[in-house]
Structures are given as structure tokens and as C-alpha cells.
Design a protein around this motif. Structure first.
Motif, PDB file in Angstrom:
ATOM      1  N   SER A  18      70.985  21.262 136.185  1.00  0.00           N
ATOM      2  CA  SER A  18      72.128  21.415 135.855  1.00  0.00           C
ATOM      3  C   SER A  18      72.361  21.293 134.379  1.00  0.00           C
ATOM      4  CB  SER A  18      73.091  20.068 136.705  1.00  0.00           C
ATOM      5  OG  SER A  18      72.232  18.894 136.355  1.00  0.00           O
ATOM      6  N   ALA A  19      71.318  20.573 133.425  1.00  0.00           N
ATOM      7  CA  ALA A  19      71.162  20.400 132.154  1.00  0.00           C
ATOM      8  C   ALA A  19      71.007  21.760 131.408  1.00  0.00           C
ATOM      9  CB  ALA A  19      70.180  19.656 131.843  1.00  0.00           C
ATOM     10  N   ASN A  20      71.016  22.910 132.126  1.00  0.00           N
ATOM     11  CA  ASN A  20      70.621  24.020 131.349  1.00  0.00           C
ATOM     12  C   ASN A  20      71.792  24.689 130.343  1.00  0.00           C
ATOM     13  OD1 ASN A  20      72.412  25.480 132.815  1.00  0.00           O
ATOM     14  ND2 ASN A  20      70.915  26.877 134.126  1.00  0.00           N
ATOM     15  N   GLY A  21      73.123  24.311 130.497  1.00  0.00           N
ATOM     16  CA  GLY A  21      74.050  24.481 129.945  1.00  0.00           C
ATOM     17  C   GLY A  21      74.327  25.878 129.965  1.00  0.00           C
ATOM     18  N   GLY A  22      74.062  26.571 131.157  1.00  0.00           N
ATOM     19  CA  GLY A  22      74.609  27.792 131.376  1.00  0.00           C
ATOM     20  C   GLY A  22      73.544  29.006 130.757  1.00  0.00           C
ATOM     21  N   ASN A  23      72.549  28.465 130.119  1.00  0.00           N
ATOM     22  CA  ASN A  23      71.554  29.339 129.624  1.00  0.00           C
ATOM     23  C   ASN A  23      70.881  30.239 130.904  1.00  0.00           C
ATOM     24  OD1 ASN A  23      69.439  30.463 128.103  1.00  0.00           O
ATOM     25  ND2 ASN A  23      68.777  28.761 127.476  1.00  0.00           N
ATOM     26  N   GLU A  24      70.888  31.222 130.599  1.00  0.00           N
ATOM     27  CA  GLU A  24      70.500  32.464 131.427  1.00  0.00           C
ATOM     28  C   GLU A  24      68.716  32.551 131.483  1.00  0.00           C
ATOM     29  OE1 GLU A  24      71.993  33.693 134.038  1.00  0.00           O
ATOM     30  OE2 GLU A  24      73.694  32.535 133.373  1.00  0.00           O
ATOM     31  N   ASN A  25      68.300  31.694 130.451  1.00  0.00           N
ATOM     32  CA  ASN A  25      66.881  31.999 130.129  1.00  0.00           C
ATOM     33  C   ASN A  25      66.059  30.472 130.534  1.00  0.00           C
ATOM     34  OD1 ASN A  25      64.160  32.764 129.684  1.00  0.00           O
ATOM     35  ND2 ASN A  25      64.504  32.533 127.339  1.00  0.00           N
ATOM     36  N   CYS A  26      66.102  30.296 131.832  1.00  0.00           N
ATOM     37  CA  CYS A  26      65.609  28.860 132.418  1.00  0.00           C
ATOM     38  C   CYS A  26      64.518  29.171 133.457  1.00  0.00           C
ATOM     39  CB  CYS A  26      66.574  28.038 132.650  1.00  0.00           C
ATOM     40  SG  CYS A  26      67.687  28.594 133.829  1.00  0.00           S
ATOM     41  N   VAL A  27      64.136  27.945 133.894  1.00  0.00           N
ATOM     42  CA  VAL A  27      63.094  28.237 135.189  1.00  0.00           C
ATOM     43  C   VAL A  27      63.918  27.697 136.388  1.00  0.00           C
ATOM     44  CG1 VAL A  27      61.225  26.869 136.032  1.00  0.00           C
ATOM     45  CG2 VAL A  27      61.153  27.413 133.696  1.00  0.00           C
ATOM     46  N   GLU A  28      63.837  28.313 137.395  1.00  0.00           N
ATOM     47  CA  GLU A  28      64.270  27.840 138.741  1.00  0.00           C
ATOM     48  C   GLU A  28      63.141  27.549 139.822  1.00  0.00           C
ATOM     49  OE1 GLU A  28      67.913  31.100 138.645  1.00  0.00           O
ATOM     50  OE2 GLU A  28      66.168  31.944 139.365  1.00  0.00           O
ATOM     51  N   CYS A  29      63.609  26.546 140.648  1.00  0.00           N
ATOM     52  CA  CYS A  29      62.656  26.254 141.460  1.00  0.00           C
ATOM     53  C   CYS A  29      63.151  26.407 143.096  1.00  0.00           C
ATOM     54  CB  CYS A  29      62.586  24.811 141.458  1.00  0.00           C
ATOM     55  SG  CYS A  29      61.796  24.267 139.828  1.00  0.00           S
ATOM     56  N   GLY A  30      62.516  26.782 144.012  1.00  0.00           N
ATOM     57  CA  GLY A  30      62.772  26.834 145.350  1.00  0.00           C
ATOM     58  C   GLY A  30      61.757  26.247 146.388  1.00  0.00           C
ATOM     59  N   LYS A  31      62.258  25.496 147.241  1.00  0.00           N
ATOM     60  CA  LYS A  31      61.590  24.745 148.282  1.00  0.00           C
ATOM     61  C   LYS A  31      61.129  25.777 149.395  1.00  0.00           C
ATOM     62  CE  LYS A  31      60.419  20.755 149.882  1.00  0.00           C
ATOM     63  NZ  LYS A  31      59.060  20.645 150.172  1.00  0.00           N
ATOM     64  N   LEU A  32      59.720  25.759 149.635  1.00  0.00           N
ATOM     65  CA  LEU A  32      59.014  26.444 150.721  1.00  0.00           C
ATOM     66  C   LEU A  32      58.251  25.529 151.637  1.00  0.00           C
ATOM     67  CD1 LEU A  32      57.848  29.657 148.747  1.00  0.00           C
ATOM     68  CD2 LEU A  32      59.705  29.561 150.469  1.00  0.00           C
ATOM     69  N   ALA A  33      58.698  24.907 152.911  1.00  0.00           N
ATOM     70  CA  ALA A  33      58.118  24.054 153.380  1.00  0.00           C
ATOM     71  C   ALA A  33      57.466  23.013 152.470  1.00  0.00           C
ATOM     72  CB  ALA A  33      56.995  24.698 154.299  1.00  0.00           C
ATOM     73  N   ASP A  34      56.051  22.900 152.396  1.00  0.00           N
ATOM     74  CA  ASP A  34      55.554  21.778 151.631  1.00  0.00           C
ATOM     75  C   ASP A  34      55.028  22.246 150.216  1.00  0.00           C
ATOM     76  OD1 ASP A  34      53.433  23.129 152.612  1.00  0.00           O
ATOM     77  OD2 ASP A  34      52.194  21.660 153.270  1.00  0.00           O
ATOM     78  N   THR A  35      55.800  23.545 149.756  1.00  0.00           N
ATOM     79  CA  THR A  35      55.505  23.940 148.621  1.00  0.00           C
ATOM     80  C   THR A  35      56.619  24.325 147.768  1.00  0.00           C
ATOM     81  OG1 THR A  35      53.651  25.272 149.712  1.00  0.00           O
ATOM     82  CG2 THR A  35      54.352  26.405 147.519  1.00  0.00           C
ATOM     83  N   VAL A  36      56.460  24.176 146.472  1.00  0.00           N
ATOM     84  CA  VAL A  36      57.699  24.508 145.493  1.00  0.00           C
ATOM     85  C   VAL A  36      57.160  25.634 144.869  1.00  0.00           C
ATOM     86  CG1 VAL A  36      58.947  23.794 143.475  1.00  0.00           C
ATOM     87  CG2 VAL A  36      58.370  22.121 145.144  1.00  0.00           C
ATOM     88  N   ALA A  37      58.180  26.689 144.717  1.00  0.00           N
ATOM     89  CA  ALA A  37      58.059  27.945 143.998  1.00  0.00           C
ATOM     90  C   ALA A  37      58.915  27.802 142.596  1.00  0.00           C
ATOM     91  CB  ALA A  37      58.563  29.259 144.968  1.00  0.00           C
ATOM     92  N   ILE A  38      58.336  28.516 141.735  1.00  0.00           N
ATOM     93  CA  ILE A  38      58.926  28.385 140.335  1.00  0.00           C
ATOM     94  C   ILE A  38      58.835  29.745 139.771  1.00  0.00           C
ATOM     95  CG2 ILE A  38      58.715  27.322 138.050  1.00  0.00           C
ATOM     96  CD1 ILE A  38      57.168  25.179 139.212  1.00  0.00           C
ATOM     97  N   ARG A  39      60.118  29.894 139.090  1.00  0.00           N
ATOM     98  CA  ARG A  39      60.093  31.415 138.475  1.00  0.00           C
ATOM     99  C   ARG A  39      60.895  31.272 137.288  1.00  0.00           C
ATOM    100  NH1 ARG A  39      64.728  34.877 142.286  1.00  0.00           N
ATOM    101  NH2 ARG A  39      66.441  33.524 141.656  1.00  0.00           N
ATOM    102  N   VAL A  40      61.174  32.418 136.542  1.00  0.00           N
ATOM    103  CA  VAL A  40      61.818  32.513 135.483  1.00  0.00           C
ATOM    104  C   VAL A  40      63.061  33.308 135.451  1.00  0.00           C
ATOM    105  CG1 VAL A  40      61.841  33.517 132.994  1.00  0.00           C
ATOM    106  CG2 VAL A  40      59.863  32.510 133.739  1.00  0.00           C
ATOM    107  N   SER A  41      64.282  32.724 135.293  1.00  0.00           N
ATOM    108  CA  SER A  41      65.379  33.012 135.928  1.00  0.00           C
ATOM    109  C   SER A  41      65.946  34.471 135.279  1.00  0.00           C
ATOM    110  CB  SER A  41      66.584  32.179 135.543  1.00  0.00           C
ATOM    111  OG  SER A  41      66.777  32.243 134.026  1.00  0.00           O
TER     112      SER A  41
END
Length: 72
Positions: A18-41
Motif C-alpha cells: 500500500s506504500a507504493n504511492g501508485g508507482n507502477e514499477n514495484c514488486v508484487e507478491c502472491g500466496k501459493l499454498a506454503d510458498t510466496v511468489a514474487i514478480r515485478v509489476s
């Protein structure tokens, strides 16, 4: 545990800080069972890094506690 999978192919909902300030160039996270996936937005169909949820949680806690200091 780090993999390079296609982010858009994973069955998850992606979240941004929520602190990204509307910046489109940030990191996003997604939950997969017992794993966290990370990607560049800015590349939603690009590679994804997968990490065990406990390891990612420890990383987030360390950042929040100020135990990780950026280097120049």
C-alpha cells in the motif's frame, strides 16, 4: 527454493504494498499454498521467484524491524 516461472500462469491474486504511492514499477507478491511468489509489476507475464512462506515472512519482519540496511 527459487524458480523462474511465468507469473501470469500462477493461480494466485497478486498484491502490491500500500506504500507504493501508485508507482507502477514495484514488486508484487502472491500466496501459493506454503510458498510466496514474487514478480515485478511492470512485467506481469515475466519470471517469478518462489520462496517458502516462512522464509519470506522472516524477510518481511527483518525489513519492518529495520534490521536490513540498504547499501550504496
Amino acid at each position: 527454493m527459487t524458480s523462474h516461472l511465468i507469473a501470469s500462469a500462477l493461480p494466485t491474486s497478486w498484491r502490491r504494498a500500500s506504500a507504493n504511492g501508485g508507482n507502477e514499477n514495484c514488486v508484487e507478491c502472491g500466496k501459493l499454498a506454503d510458498t510466496v511468489a514474487i514478480r515485478v509489476s511492470k512485467d506481469p507475464h515475466g519470471p517469478t521467484h518462489l520462496h517458502p512462506a516462512g522464509v519470506f515472512g522472516a524477510f518481511v519482519a527483518a525489513v519492518a524491524a529495520g534490521r536490513l540496511v540498504p547499501t550504496a
